[in-house]
Design a protein around this motif. Structure first.
Motif, PDB file in Angstrom:
ATOM      1  N   PHE B 136     -37.347 -13.737 -17.423  1.00 51.44           N
ATOM      2  CA  PHE B 136     -37.091 -12.613 -16.538  1.00 51.44           C
ATOM      3  C   PHE B 136     -36.489 -11.428 -17.286  1.00 51.44           C
ATOM      4  O   PHE B 136     -36.854 -10.284 -17.059  1.00 51.44           O
ATOM      5  N   ARG B 139     -39.374  -9.790 -19.205  1.00 47.99           N
ATOM      6  CA  ARG B 139     -40.485  -9.292 -18.409  1.00 47.99           C
ATOM      7  C   ARG B 139     -40.079  -8.094 -17.536  1.00 47.99           C
ATOM      8  O   ARG B 139     -40.779  -7.088 -17.473  1.00 47.99           O
ATOM      9  N   TRP B 140     -38.937  -8.245 -16.907  1.00 47.62           N
ATOM     10  CA  TRP B 140     -38.571  -7.203 -15.951  1.00 47.62           C
ATOM     11  C   TRP B 140     -38.329  -5.845 -16.622  1.00 47.62           C
ATOM     12  O   TRP B 140     -38.934  -4.847 -16.242  1.00 47.62           O
ATOM     13  N   ARG B 144     -40.518  -2.294 -16.285  1.00 50.15           N
ATOM     14  CA  ARG B 144     -39.936  -0.993 -15.937  1.00 50.15           C
ATOM     15  C   ARG B 144     -40.194   0.042 -17.028  1.00 50.15           C
ATOM     16  O   ARG B 144     -40.479   1.200 -16.746  1.00 50.15           O
ATOM     17  N   ASP B 177     -46.518 -13.171  -9.948  1.00 50.07           N
ATOM     18  CA  ASP B 177     -45.191 -13.661 -10.344  1.00 50.07           C
ATOM     19  C   ASP B 177     -44.411 -14.092  -9.111  1.00 50.07           C
ATOM     20  O   ASP B 177     -44.387 -13.402  -8.102  1.00 50.07           O
ATOM     21  N   ARG B 179     -41.263 -14.326  -8.846  1.00 50.41           N
ATOM     22  CA  ARG B 179     -40.020 -13.571  -8.646  1.00 50.41           C
ATOM     23  C   ARG B 179     -40.365 -12.225  -8.011  1.00 50.41           C
ATOM     24  O   ARG B 179     -41.106 -11.433  -8.589  1.00 50.41           O
ATOM     25  N   ILE B 181     -38.869  -9.485  -7.461  1.00 54.48           N
ATOM     26  CA  ILE B 181     -38.544  -8.205  -8.113  1.00 54.48           C
ATOM     27  C   ILE B 181     -39.656  -7.824  -9.076  1.00 54.48           C
ATOM     28  O   ILE B 181     -40.117  -6.672  -9.099  1.00 54.48           O
ATOM     29  N   ILE B 182     -40.079  -8.803  -9.849  1.00 51.23           N
ATOM     30  CA  ILE B 182     -41.125  -8.516 -10.832  1.00 51.23           C
ATOM     31  C   ILE B 182     -42.427  -8.182 -10.121  1.00 51.23           C
ATOM     32  O   ILE B 182     -43.129  -7.242 -10.476  1.00 51.23           O
ATOM     33  N   ASP B 185     -42.047  -4.688  -8.677  1.00 48.35           N
ATOM     34  CA  ASP B 185     -42.124  -3.672  -9.737  1.00 48.35           C
ATOM     35  C   ASP B 185     -43.503  -3.656 -10.374  1.00 48.35           C
ATOM     36  O   ASP B 185     -43.948  -2.622 -10.879  1.00 48.35           O
TER      37      ASP B 185
END
Lengths: 212, 959
Positions: B136, B139-140, B144, B177, B179, B181-182, B185
């Motif tokens: 994470f 990746r995150w 971004r 994904d 997750r 958030i990912i 985004d």
């Protein structure tokens, strides 16, 4: 609308061999002698029947020009079938087959069914590549082979349908993982639903799909 | 911020120096330290400084940070810090709170650093490969960073991603994904990635983006979902807008059906959150993207059909008629429905049938038109209704007819209970609200667009003005209001209506010119030298006058084409007129309206031109100019030319028909010829075949003859072949003997037949003689004898025949056996052969002989056949002789009867004679008794003699 399976195809090959015309002949049953250069990729679709099952073919016709090669490469991975086309009246298009095949094998999933097509079979008088040569190339590289004419529609149906048959057989044999959409195969909505509700009845062909 | 600005200015002051030094030290540590921990700490420190000292960190550390990304991939922590730092340098997001003037600078900063970063395309590829890390923390920030790179400099970054192998596909995996958030985004990243890049849009769609995004939207609760739904919808719009290939894919993938659920908005939910309004707005826009009038016609119409079939249109109409829908959404829904039905007959018909759930139910069209001519409704809503009405009538002759019909005297609802569309339009046309006037005029013009029938129908409309006054025609009323000099918007609207009405409709032109006030009004308007504001009205008046000339059929004497043209020349001047006409297309709002069919105006003042009207102007401007400049002579000439052309056309069509007929005949004849040719060929081939067959037979026969001779010669020498085939010649000779025998039999039979013939002949002759002599008794026994003899012979013959046929069958079977044997022999011969050559020769020889033998057997068969034929012939003869015998017998019988008859008669006569003798004797004795002389005795004696003679004859006969 309802289909048992959905297959994704790509059409590849040198520029001007008649890829777009093949697609147009298959989806619209017409021939357009003067066709604009394909920019990037164009989409077409048609329903066919194999073994009494409705199968939806989604076809991406790619640009043959070198400048679009990087774009068209993105389509290899998600395709279940590829039509590799050359022009029987232009030997260079036949000579480039190896490059195309390497490219396809490198970027696609290993189970992708490739059909080799010698197009423009109506122009017998201008033929530069013998049918036997095409057959030999196909044999050597484990491809299916056919000569077609997008102009007269000869063998066009067969080319698309035989590729689908091959994919269908591979599914029956359990070679394809039909639950992974990245392989370019999808089970139809109705099919999947019936599979889940009374999987036993449907059984057989897609046992792997519903149960596990 | 003062601080930063100082740096930007290039003037380095005291305190910054220390910071710059710190950053320099940190960079050195990142570059040179061998310990990972050291490097990591240094990067972390850089990260903490990067927001505040963006420029310094950016300039000094970028290179080192990229190097870290390349070399320290194994440590996710340091990678995460490096990515965060880069993000801080490049992104402008954090600076949003900063005052206006510095935003501009920071934007430049972001794009400059982006430029530096992407100067090495490998850096972007490196970033793409980092996105494959599942961690994470890698990746995150990676997502971004890439998003902000794309936002800064879209096209070059897109190009790099497009070229890197499977670049787009890798980014598509972000949507999968787990997750959130990912994933979310990832949606934003894809938004930036797909912005105005068709190739990438297609690849993203190919990678099942539609499916994934629609799934996310469903999961999040459709329009009730949060900002994620909004982001997904924006991404979908990116993928579909102006991308025909993707639209086609979307439709073919049956995704339109999935949109229906978006609009299942319950009435029970009174609270409309801002997010929901936004989501629904985007959803409606997405529908519009698929059926936009600017799409290729085929694509739009297939989407329209799909939307009706899956019930999407029905769902939208439900929203249209529902209560409590925010005006914003309602407006967009009307616009969406408009485009879903535009030019699609089925959908238009459905729309015409939609009723509002009021009591009594009113057609949706009427309810909408009420809003259009209602001053209190929002401007955008009124525009939307007008658009909807236009789309309903677009290429919809049926709908146009229905609308116009509501104005016609025959169909107006006398009770006045329900308001009709026509009444509403008329009300709008003559209301005091100029916007209503304009909308109603344009709406009415659309009911006439390209429909000559309705243009004529509308001329019948009469309006009741006030009590006591006679009714006025609608056309008249329009010109009346026009001349009263109302607001520009009203007049422009009416002029557009009149232009549309009169174009392509000479009857309407005549009606218009019939009112003698109209032409002077128009010329007055055009000729006057008015302010700029009036220029448009002048132009429109010029256009109307031009239409009155161009579509004039010269039915009014005062206002023929010629006279009107002269009027222009005298009162206005040709040049002036053309200039005024040109005002229309030169107007600033003209080109705006000509772009899109939707009446989309920022405010009511801009509502001047209608899209369809701009098309009409384009069409007519040129032809009217030409018509004005043309002299009357030219006009006449042209008409003459037209007439002659028509004549020519007639002649040509006549000839064409003739040619067509002849062509048909020709075709028929050709077919006949070809069939005849075919037949002829067939016959000829048959003839040649037969000839060749005959030749073959002849040859075979000759060969046979020769070979037969040869065979006898070679039998000895060909021990091998002779041994094998030895049986055959013997057999054949035997057969021949048998045939010989049969022949002799036949000869015998024939001779017997001849005998019988003679016998029959004899019989006949004897019969004839017998008849003449009347001595048939002797004849009959002889005859019987002969018959018996014949019968015997016949039976003998029959038995012979029987035996012969038996023999023949036996021969035949033998023959077939022989043939079989010969065949087997022929097969076995080559196997037995030693050398191939010899055997081949032998086999050919043997084969030849075999065929010869076959031929012979065939001939024998033929002979047998001939014999059997002869036999049947003999049988026939026998039959015929039998029948003649029967006939003779019957004749004989008849003769017998006659003989017996005559004997009886004789007997009777003898008896009679005896009686008479006795009578005579008795009479004589009586006479003697009476004493009568007995002279008469002689006489009676003479008589007796005569009788005797007769008796003798009879007796002779008896004997």
């Amino acid at each position: 609308m309802a289909y048992a399976y959905l297959f994704k195809y790509i059409i590849i090959g040198d520029t001007g061999v008649g890829k777009s015309c093949l697609l147009l002949q298959f989806t619209d049953k017409r021939f357009q002698p003067v066709h604009d250069l394909t920019m990037g990729v164009e989409f077409g679709a048609r329903m066919i029947t194999i073994d009494g099952k409705q199968i939806k073919l989604q076809i991406w016709d790619t640009a043959g020009q070198e400048s679009f090669r990087s774009i068209t490469r993105s389509y290899y991975r998600g395709a279940a079938g590829a039509l590799l086309v050359y022009d029987i009246t232009r030997r260079d298009t036949f000579n480039h087959l190896t490059t195309w095949l390497e490219d396809a094998r490198q970027h696609s999933n290993s189970n992708m069914v490739i059909m080799l097509i010698g197009n423009k079979s109506d122009l017998e008088s201008r033929r530069e590549v013998k049918k036997e040569e095409g057959e030999a190339f196909a044999r050597e590289h484990g491809l299916i082979f056919m000569e077609t004419s997008a102009k007269t529609a000869s063998n066009v149906e067969e080319a698309f349908i035989n590729t689908a048959k091959e994919i269908y057989e591979k599914i029956q044999e359990g070679v394809f993982d039909i639950n992974n959409e990245a392989n370019g195969i999808k089970i139809g909505p109705q099919h999947a639903a019936t599979n889940a509700s009374h999987g036993g009845n449907q059984g057989g062909q897609q046992a792997g799909g519903g149960c596990c | 911020m003062n601080f930063l600005r100082g740096v930007m200015g290039g003037q380095s002051a005291g305190p910054q120096h220390t910071e710059a030094e710190t950053i320099q030290k940190l960079c050195d540590r990142v570059a040179s330290s061998t310990l990972l921990d050291d490097r990591r700490n240094a990067v972390r420190a850089l990260k903490s400084l990067s927001k505040k000292y963006r420029l310094e960190v950016g300039i000094q550390a970028m290179e080192h940070l990229i190097h870290v990304l390349q070399t320290d991939r194994s440590d996710s922590e340091i990678i995460a810090y490096a990515l965060d730092t880069l993000y801080n340098i490049i992104s402008n997001d954090e600076e949003e709170e900063v005052e206006e003037n510095s935003t501009r600078q920071s934007e430049d900063l972001g794009s400059q650093f982006t430029e530096i970063f992407i100067k090495q395309p490998e850096n972007v590829t490196l970033l793409l490969s980092l996105l494959e890390e599942f961690d994470f923390h890698v990746r995150w920030p990676g997502v971004r960073l890439l998003t902000s790179l794309l936002k800064q400099l879209g096209p070059p970054v897109q190009q790099i991603i497009l070229v890197s192998p499977m670049g787009v596909s890798k980014l598509m995996d972000l949507l999968a994904d787990s997750r959130e958030i990912i994933r979310n985004d990832g949606v934003l990243l894809l938004q930036a990635l797909t912005r105005s890049n068709g190739a990438i849009q297609k690849i993203v769609a190919f990678e099942n983006a539609f499916e994934r995004l629609l799934d996310i939207i469903t999961e999040e609760g459709n329009s009730d979902g949060g900002i994620v739904v909004e982001d997904c919808l924006i991404l979908l719009q990116n993928l579909l807008k102006n991308n025909n290939s993707n639209q086609n894919f979307f439709k073919e993938g049956s995704y339109i059906q999935r949109m229906k659920a978006w609009f299942e908005v319950g009435d029970e939910n009174p609270g409309w959150s801002a997010q929901k309004v936004t989501n629904l707005h985007l959803m409606l826009q997405l529908v519009r993207v698929l059926v936009s009038p600017t799409n290729p016609p085929g694509a739009t119409s297939s989407c329209q059909k799909a939307m009706f079939q899956c019930g999407l249109l029905q769902q939208l109409c439900t929203i249209l008629m529902a209560t409590g829908i925010p005006a914003d959404i309602l407006t967009e829904t009307i616009n969406t429905v408009s485009e879903v039905i535009r030019g699609c007959q089925v959908n238009q018909d459905y729309f015409a049938s939609v009723n509002a759930p009021s009591n009594p139910p009113r057609p949706a069209i009427v309810v909408l038109l009420m809003s259009m001519v209602n001053e209190r409704q929002p401007f955008v809503l009124r525009c939307a209704v007008l658009y909807c009405f236009q789309c309903f009538l677009y290429k919809n002759e049926k709908g146009q007819g229905e609308i116009v019909a509501t104005l016609l005297p025959s169909t107006i609802d006398a009770t006045g209970n329900s308001v009709s569309a026509g009444q509403l339009l008329c009300g709008g046309l003559f209301s005091t609200d100029s916007l209503s006037n304009w909308c109603a005029a344009v709406a009415l013009a659309h009911a006439l667009q390209g429909n000559a029938t309705q243009k004529e129908q509308l001329l019948r409309v009469q309006l009741a003005t006030s009590i006591g006054n006679p009714p006025v025609s609608l056309l008249q009323q329009c010109t009346n209001i026009l001349s009263q000099g109302s607001k520009i918007q009203t007049r422009v609207g009416l002029l557009m209506l009149l232009c549309t009405w009169l174009s392509n409709c000479p009857i309407a032109v005549t009606h218009f010119l019939h009112n003698s006030a109209n032409v002077p009004f128009l010329t007055g308007q055009i000729a006057e030298n008015l302010g700029e504001e009036e220029q448009l009205v002048q132009g429109l008046c010029a256009l109307l006058l031009g239409i009155s000339i161009y579509f004039n059929d010269n039915s009014l004497e005062n206002y023929t084409k010629e006279k009107l043209k002269q009027l222009i020349e005298k009162r206005i001047g040709k040049e002036n007129y053309i200039e005024k006409l040109g005002f229309i297309s030169k107007h600033e709002l003209y080109s705006r309206a000509s772009q899109k069919p939707q009446p989309n105006f920022p405010s009511p003042e801009y509502m001047i031109f209608d899209h369809e009207f701009t098309k009409l102007v384009k069409e007519l401007e040129g032809v009217i100019t030409k018509a004005i400049y043309k002299s009357s002579e030219e006009d006449k000439k042209e008409e003459e030319v037209k007439k002659t052309l028509e004549q020519h056309d007639n002649i040509v069509t006549h000839y064409k028909n003739m040619i067509r007929e002849q062509d048909l005949q020709l075709e028929e004849l050709k077919q006949q010829v070809s069939t005849l040719k075919c037949q002829n060929e067939q016959l000829q081939t048959a003839v040649t075949q037969q000839a060749s067959q005959i030749q073959q037979h002849k040859d075979q026969y000759n060969l046979l003859k020769v070979q037969l001779g040869k065979d006898n010669h070679h039998q000895g020498s060909h021990s091998d072949g002779a041994q094998v085939n030895g049986i055959q010649p013997e057999e054949i000779s035997r057969l021949r003997e048998e045939i010989e025998e049969l022949r002799s039999h036949q000869v015998l039979l024939q001779s017997q037949l001849a005998e019988k013939d003679t016998v029959i002949e004899n019989l006949r002759s004897s019969q004839v003689s017998g008849m003449s002599e009347q001595a048939l008794a002797t004849c009959s026994p002889r005859d019987a004898e002969q018959v018996a003899e014949l019968k015997q012979e016949l039976s003998a013959l029959k038995s012979q025949l029987c035996s012969q046929s038996l023999e023949i069958t036996r021969l035949q079977t033998e023959n077939s056996e022989l043939q079989q044997r010969a065949e087997t022999l022929a097969k076995s011969v080559p196997v037995e052969g030693e050398s191939e050559l010899v055997t081949a020769a032998k086999t050919t020889d043997v084969e030849g002989r075999l065929s010869a033998l076959l031929q012979e057997t065939k001939e024998l068969k033929n002979e047998i056949k001939a014999l059997s034929e002869e036999r049947t012939a003999i049988q026939k003869q026998l039959d015929s002789s039998n029948s003649t015998i029967a006939i003779l017998q019957t004749e004989k019988d008849k003769l017998y009867l006659e003989v017996t008859d005559s004997k009886k008669e004789q007997d009777d006569l003898l008896v009679l004679l005896a009686d008479q003798d006795q009578k005579i004797l008795s009479l004589k004795s009586k006479l003697k008794d009476l004493g009568h002389p007995v002279e008469e005795e002689d006489e009676s004696g003479d008589q007796e003699d005569d009788d005797d003679e007769l008796d003798d004859g009879d007796r002779d006969q008896d004997i």
